[in-house]
Motif scaffolding. Structure first.
Motif, PDB file in Angstrom:
ATOM      1  N   THR A   2       0.827  -1.192   0.000  1.00 24.19           N
ATOM      2  CA  THR A   2       0.000   0.000   0.000  1.00 24.19           C
ATOM      3  C   THR A   2       0.869   1.252   0.000  1.00 24.19           C
ATOM      4  OG1 THR A   2      -1.692  -1.206   1.221  1.00 24.19           O
ATOM      5  CG2 THR A   2      -1.880   1.185   1.173  1.00 24.19           C
ATOM      6  N   ASP A   3       0.512   2.218  -0.830  1.00 26.00           N
ATOM      7  CA  ASP A   3       1.272   3.441  -0.978  1.00 26.00           C
ATOM      8  C   ASP A   3       1.203   4.269   0.304  1.00 26.00           C
ATOM      9  OD1 ASP A   3       2.508   5.373  -3.137  1.00 26.00           O
ATOM     10  OD2 ASP A   3       1.081   6.535  -1.962  1.00 26.00           O
ATOM     11  N   SER A   4       2.343   4.838   0.718  1.00 23.85           N
ATOM     12  CA  SER A   4       2.381   5.599   1.972  1.00 23.85           C
ATOM     13  C   SER A   4       1.523   6.858   1.894  1.00 23.85           C
ATOM     14  CB  SER A   4       3.825   5.962   2.326  1.00 23.85           C
ATOM     15  OG  SER A   4       4.413   6.753   1.310  1.00 23.85           O
ATOM     16  N   ASP A   5       1.390   7.454   0.707  1.00 13.99           N
ATOM     17  CA  ASP A   5       0.532   8.627   0.567  1.00 13.99           C
ATOM     18  C   ASP A   5      -0.924   8.278   0.861  1.00 13.99           C
ATOM     19  OD1 ASP A   5       2.641  10.272  -0.106  1.00 13.99           O
ATOM     20  OD2 ASP A   5       2.343  10.061  -2.267  1.00 13.99           O
ATOM     21  N   PHE A 116      -8.389  -3.504  -1.529  1.00 11.44           N
ATOM     22  CA  PHE A 116      -7.387  -3.964  -2.491  1.00 11.44           C
ATOM     23  C   PHE A 116      -7.141  -2.923  -3.586  1.00 11.44           C
ATOM     24  CE2 PHE A 116      -6.084  -6.459  -6.253  1.00 11.44           C
ATOM     25  CZ  PHE A 116      -5.029  -7.198  -5.729  1.00 11.44           C
ATOM     26  N   ILE A 117      -8.071  -2.007  -3.781  1.00 10.49           N
ATOM     27  CA  ILE A 117      -7.916  -0.947  -4.777  1.00 10.49           C
ATOM     28  C   ILE A 117      -6.684  -0.085  -4.527  1.00 10.49           C
ATOM     29  CG2 ILE A 117     -10.335  -0.751  -5.429  1.00 10.49           C
ATOM     30  CD1 ILE A 117     -10.669   1.485  -3.418  1.00 10.49           C
ATOM     31  N   HIS A 118      -6.136  -0.139  -3.324  1.00  7.22           N
ATOM     32  CA  HIS A 118      -4.956   0.676  -3.015  1.00  7.22           C
ATOM     33  C   HIS A 118      -3.646  -0.084  -3.217  1.00  7.22           C
ATOM     34  CE1 HIS A 118      -7.592   3.776  -1.659  1.00  7.22           C
ATOM     35  NE2 HIS A 118      -8.059   3.070  -0.647  1.00  7.22           N
ATOM     36  N   VAL A 153      -5.439   9.074  -8.950  1.00  4.69           N
ATOM     37  CA  VAL A 153      -4.932   9.618  -7.687  1.00  4.69           C
ATOM     38  C   VAL A 153      -5.882  10.709  -7.209  1.00  4.69           C
ATOM     39  CG1 VAL A 153      -3.021  10.808  -6.543  1.00  4.69           C
ATOM     40  CG2 VAL A 153      -2.548   9.139  -8.349  1.00  4.69           C
ATOM     41  N   GLY A 154      -6.118  10.744  -5.888  1.00  2.93           N
ATOM     42  CA  GLY A 154      -6.891  11.821  -5.304  1.00  2.93           C
ATOM     43  C   GLY A 154      -8.338  11.465  -5.069  1.00  2.93           C
ATOM     44  N   GLY A 155      -9.048  12.399  -4.455  1.00  7.38           N
ATOM     45  CA  GLY A 155     -10.445  12.194  -4.108  1.00  7.38           C
ATOM     46  C   GLY A 155     -11.005  13.454  -3.489  1.00  7.38           C
ATOM     47  N   PRO A 156     -12.059  13.328  -2.692  1.00  2.00           N
ATOM     48  CA  PRO A 156     -12.795  14.512  -2.216  1.00  2.00           C
ATOM     49  C   PRO A 156     -12.165  15.262  -1.047  1.00  2.00           C
ATOM     50  CG  PRO A 156     -13.810  12.535  -1.367  1.00  2.00           C
ATOM     51  CD  PRO A 156     -12.725  12.085  -2.295  1.00  2.00           C
ATOM     52  N   THR A 161      -4.205  12.327  -1.479  1.00  2.00           N
ATOM     53  CA  THR A 161      -3.196  11.739  -2.363  1.00  2.00           C
ATOM     54  C   THR A 161      -3.343  10.221  -2.455  1.00  2.00           C
ATOM     55  OG1 THR A 161      -1.631  11.684  -0.499  1.00  2.00           O
ATOM     56  CG2 THR A 161      -1.508  13.580  -1.989  1.00  2.00           C
ATOM     57  N   ARG A 162      -4.526   9.721  -2.151  1.00  2.00           N
ATOM     58  CA  ARG A 162      -4.742   8.278  -2.243  1.00  2.00           C
ATOM     59  C   ARG A 162      -4.583   7.808  -3.691  1.00  2.00           C
ATOM     60  NH1 ARG A 162     -10.548   7.416  -0.093  1.00  2.00           N
ATOM     61  NH2 ARG A 162     -10.772   9.390  -1.225  1.00  2.00           N
ATOM     62  N   ARG A 163      -4.049   6.604  -3.826  1.00  2.00           N
ATOM     63  CA  ARG A 163      -3.886   5.991  -5.156  1.00  2.00           C
ATOM     64  C   ARG A 163      -4.851   4.818  -5.286  1.00  2.00           C
ATOM     65  NH1 ARG A 163       0.651   7.610  -7.866  1.00  2.00           N
ATOM     66  NH2 ARG A 163       2.038   8.963  -6.660  1.00  2.00           N
ATOM     67  N   PHE A 164      -5.514   4.740  -6.429  1.00  2.00           N
ATOM     68  CA  PHE A 164      -6.513   3.705  -6.697  1.00  2.00           C
ATOM     69  C   PHE A 164      -6.115   2.942  -7.954  1.00  2.00           C
ATOM     70  CE2 PHE A 164      -8.563   7.118  -4.432  1.00  2.00           C
ATOM     71  CZ  PHE A 164      -9.429   6.502  -3.546  1.00  2.00           C
TER      72      PHE A 164
END
Length: 200
Positions: A2-5, A116-118, A153-156, A161-164
């Protein structure tokens, strides 16, 4: 891995995330399906369940209330604190789903809903192999990811900085089957989510 961001974002918005997503009716049908599938595996004994990517612990609490032995797994400390509050009858453990610190053939079911999307695409096969490793023969995997191709990347949230990682249904089926799972059902809900049930 999982990405640290992604972890950093969840750490900073955990309370807001819990508030915004507290209505669990959106996954109620999946919870019922999972619990029914567990009955086929356990012959009415309590099941050993791992909620992988447990978030604030809603489903961990539901599975524990149904009488099952539950481990709530997440990488975000703030989520684990919330999960401990939400599901006091579950064990709570901080670990990356890519390298689960769980015994071989230990669990009757894995609930992996929207977590799991991350996992970066390059780590997907090894992560799925970990899921297969910890499930006993015939164990149930309930799995959901977002539909699409590539990554976003990103969201609301501010500074999100979440990655999907997104998947096509046929791509996901092939990945799951390659590591040894037998896919029992695969459907796309609301043209947004791939929902899959498989057996180890």
């Amino acid at each position: 891995m999982t990405d640290s961001d992604t972890v950093d974002t969840y750490q900073s918005v955990a309370e807001e995330y819990r508030h915004q997503n507290r209505d669990r009716s959106v996954v109620e049908h999946l919870v019922e399906r999972f619990l029914t599938a567990l009955e086929d595996v356990t012959d009415e004994r309590p099941a050993r369940v791992a909620n992988v990517g447990c978030g604030p612990g809603w489903e961990s609490a539901t599975f524990a209330a149904a009488g099952h032995d539950v481990v709530a797994v997440d990488l975000t400390p703030a989520f684990l604190r919330l999960a401990w509050e939400e599901a006091p009858d579950a064990d709570v453990a901080r670990m990356d789903m890519w390298t689960l610190g769980l015994a071989n053939d230990r669990f009757d079911g894995l609930w992996v809903c929207a977590s799991f999307i991350h996992v970066p695409r390059e780590d997907a096969p090894e992560t799925l192999a970990e899921f297969h490793r910890v499930l006993r023969g015939g164990g149930v995997l309930l799995f959901s990811v977002q539909v699409g191709t590539g990554e976003r990347v990103g969201g609301p949230y501010d500074g999100d900085t979440r990655r999907f990682t997104l998947y096509r249904p046929d791509e996901l089926r092939e990945l799951i089957e390659t590591v040894g799972f037998e896919v029992q059902s695969l459907a796309v809900d609301d043209e947004r989510w791939v929902r899959l049930v498989a057996r180890a």
